[in-house]
Design a protein around this motif. Structure first.
Motif, PDB file in Angstrom:
ATOM      1  N   ASN A   1       3.297   3.518  -0.896  1.00 34.62           N
ATOM      2  CA  ASN A   1       4.363   2.662  -1.427  1.00 34.62           C
ATOM      3  C   ASN A   1       5.434   2.380  -0.378  1.00 34.62           C
ATOM      4  OD1 ASN A   1       2.885   3.146  -3.710  1.00 34.62           O
ATOM      5  ND2 ASN A   1       4.651   3.592  -5.008  1.00 34.62           N
ATOM      6  N   ALA A   2       5.779   3.388   0.398  1.00 32.07           N
ATOM      7  CA  ALA A   2       6.856   3.218   1.371  1.00 32.07           C
ATOM      8  C   ALA A   2       6.497   2.188   2.434  1.00 32.07           C
ATOM      9  CB  ALA A   2       7.180   4.557   2.017  1.00 32.07           C
ATOM     10  N   LYS A   3       5.216   2.156   2.793  1.00 32.86           N
ATOM     11  CA  LYS A   3       4.769   1.217   3.828  1.00 32.86           C
ATOM     12  C   LYS A   3       4.246  -0.087   3.234  1.00 32.86           C
ATOM     13  CE  LYS A   3       3.456   4.809   7.159  1.00 32.86           C
ATOM     14  NZ  LYS A   3       2.344   5.377   7.970  1.00 32.86           N
ATOM     15  N   ASN A   4       4.191  -0.167   1.893  1.00 37.87           N
ATOM     16  CA  ASN A   4       3.636  -1.350   1.209  1.00 37.87           C
ATOM     17  C   ASN A   4       2.253  -1.677   1.760  1.00 37.87           C
ATOM     18  OD1 ASN A   4       4.232  -3.051  -0.941  1.00 37.87           O
ATOM     19  ND2 ASN A   4       4.899  -4.725   0.379  1.00 37.87           N
ATOM     20  N   THR A   5       1.437  -0.638   1.885  1.00 36.10           N
ATOM     21  CA  THR A   5       0.124  -0.767   2.515  1.00 36.10           C
ATOM     22  C   THR A   5      -0.956  -0.210   1.601  1.00 36.10           C
ATOM     23  OG1 THR A   5       1.072  -0.651   4.735  1.00 36.10           O
ATOM     24  CG2 THR A   5      -1.260  -0.131   4.526  1.00 36.10           C
ATOM     25  N   LEU A   6      -2.065  -0.922   1.588  1.00 28.83           N
ATOM     26  CA  LEU A   6      -3.237  -0.556   0.800  1.00 28.83           C
ATOM     27  C   LEU A   6      -4.322  -0.066   1.749  1.00 28.83           C
ATOM     28  CD1 LEU A   6      -4.583  -0.863  -2.096  1.00 28.83           C
ATOM     29  CD2 LEU A   6      -5.462  -3.043  -1.235  1.00 28.83           C
ATOM     30  N   TYR A   7      -5.125   0.896   1.299  1.00 32.30           N
ATOM     31  CA  TYR A   7      -6.197   1.450   2.137  1.00 32.30           C
ATOM     32  C   TYR A   7      -7.518   1.450   1.376  1.00 32.30           C
ATOM     33  CZ  TYR A   7      -2.172   3.290   4.694  1.00 32.30           C
ATOM     34  OH  TYR A   7      -0.995   3.409   5.383  1.00 32.30           O
ATOM     35  N   LEU A   8      -8.598   1.450   2.149  1.00 33.51           N
ATOM     36  CA  LEU A   8      -9.927   1.669   1.575  1.00 33.51           C
ATOM     37  C   LEU A   8     -10.676   2.594   2.525  1.00 33.51           C
ATOM     38  CD1 LEU A   8     -11.820   0.892  -0.786  1.00 33.51           C
ATOM     39  CD2 LEU A   8     -12.843  -0.795   0.769  1.00 33.51           C
ATOM     40  N   GLN A   9     -10.857   3.832   2.109  1.00 32.23           N
ATOM     41  CA  GLN A   9     -11.645   4.796   2.875  1.00 32.23           C
ATOM     42  C   GLN A   9     -13.091   4.642   2.464  1.00 32.23           C
ATOM     43  OE1 GLN A   9     -10.698   7.075   5.327  1.00 32.23           O
ATOM     44  NE2 GLN A   9     -12.913   7.366   5.540  1.00 32.23           N
ATOM     45  N   MET A  10     -13.946   4.351   3.430  1.00 29.45           N
ATOM     46  CA  MET A  10     -15.353   4.098   3.156  1.00 29.45           C
ATOM     47  C   MET A  10     -16.186   5.163   3.853  1.00 29.45           C
ATOM     48  SD  MET A  10     -15.437  -0.065   3.537  1.00 29.45           S
ATOM     49  CE  MET A  10     -15.138  -0.016   5.300  1.00 29.45           C
ATOM     50  N   ASN A  11     -16.872   5.974   3.072  1.00 27.97           N
ATOM     51  CA  ASN A  11     -17.734   7.031   3.600  1.00 27.97           C
ATOM     52  C   ASN A  11     -19.180   6.758   3.236  1.00 27.97           C
ATOM     53  OD1 ASN A  11     -15.403   8.399   4.473  1.00 27.97           O
ATOM     54  ND2 ASN A  11     -15.220   9.506   2.534  1.00 27.97           N
TER      55      ASN A  11
END
Length: 119
Positions: free
Chosen positions: A74-84
């Motif tokens: 939330n602080a960075k307004n960033t979304l992630y997708l970890q793909m394994n």
């Protein structure tokens, strides 16, 4: 003006991992959902995963459940997708999307990042 900028794609061998990032600017999505879609060569764009920005609730396509993890900062307004445990069939251009309704894409799109999984 809303901007979604993806990064983190690349070439990886089957069984490997990658983490995609999507930096949002111009607004926050605190009352909405953000997510990831992908488009493989010759195919339509398909839903991959979504996260509710306020509750943190998540949803995954069956094809990636147990292998991919969507998260946010939330602080960075960033979304992630970890793909394994990547598979060759995960090869696609991955797009960040904002303001999803369920699994239906919202109006905000990133430019896309290429993920290529070699066998």
């Amino acid at each position: 003006q809303v901007q979604l900028v993806e990064s983190g794609g690349g070439l990886v061998q089957a069984g490997g991992s990658l983490r995609l990032s999507c930096a949002a600017s111009g607004r926050t999505f605190s009352n909405h959902a953000m997510g990831w879609f992908r488009q493989a060569p010759g195919k339509g764009r398909e839903f991959v995963a979504a996260i509710n920005w306020s509750s943190g609730g998540t949803d995954y396509a069956d094809s990636v459940k147990g292998r991919f993890t969507i998260s946010k900062d939330n602080a960075k307004n960033t979304l992630y997708l970890q793909m394994n445990s990547l598979k060759p069939e995960d090869t696609a251009v991955y797009y960040c999307n904002g303001d999803l309704a369920g699994r239906r894409a919202g109006e905000f799109w990133g430019q896309g990042t290429q993920v290529t999984v070699s066998s």
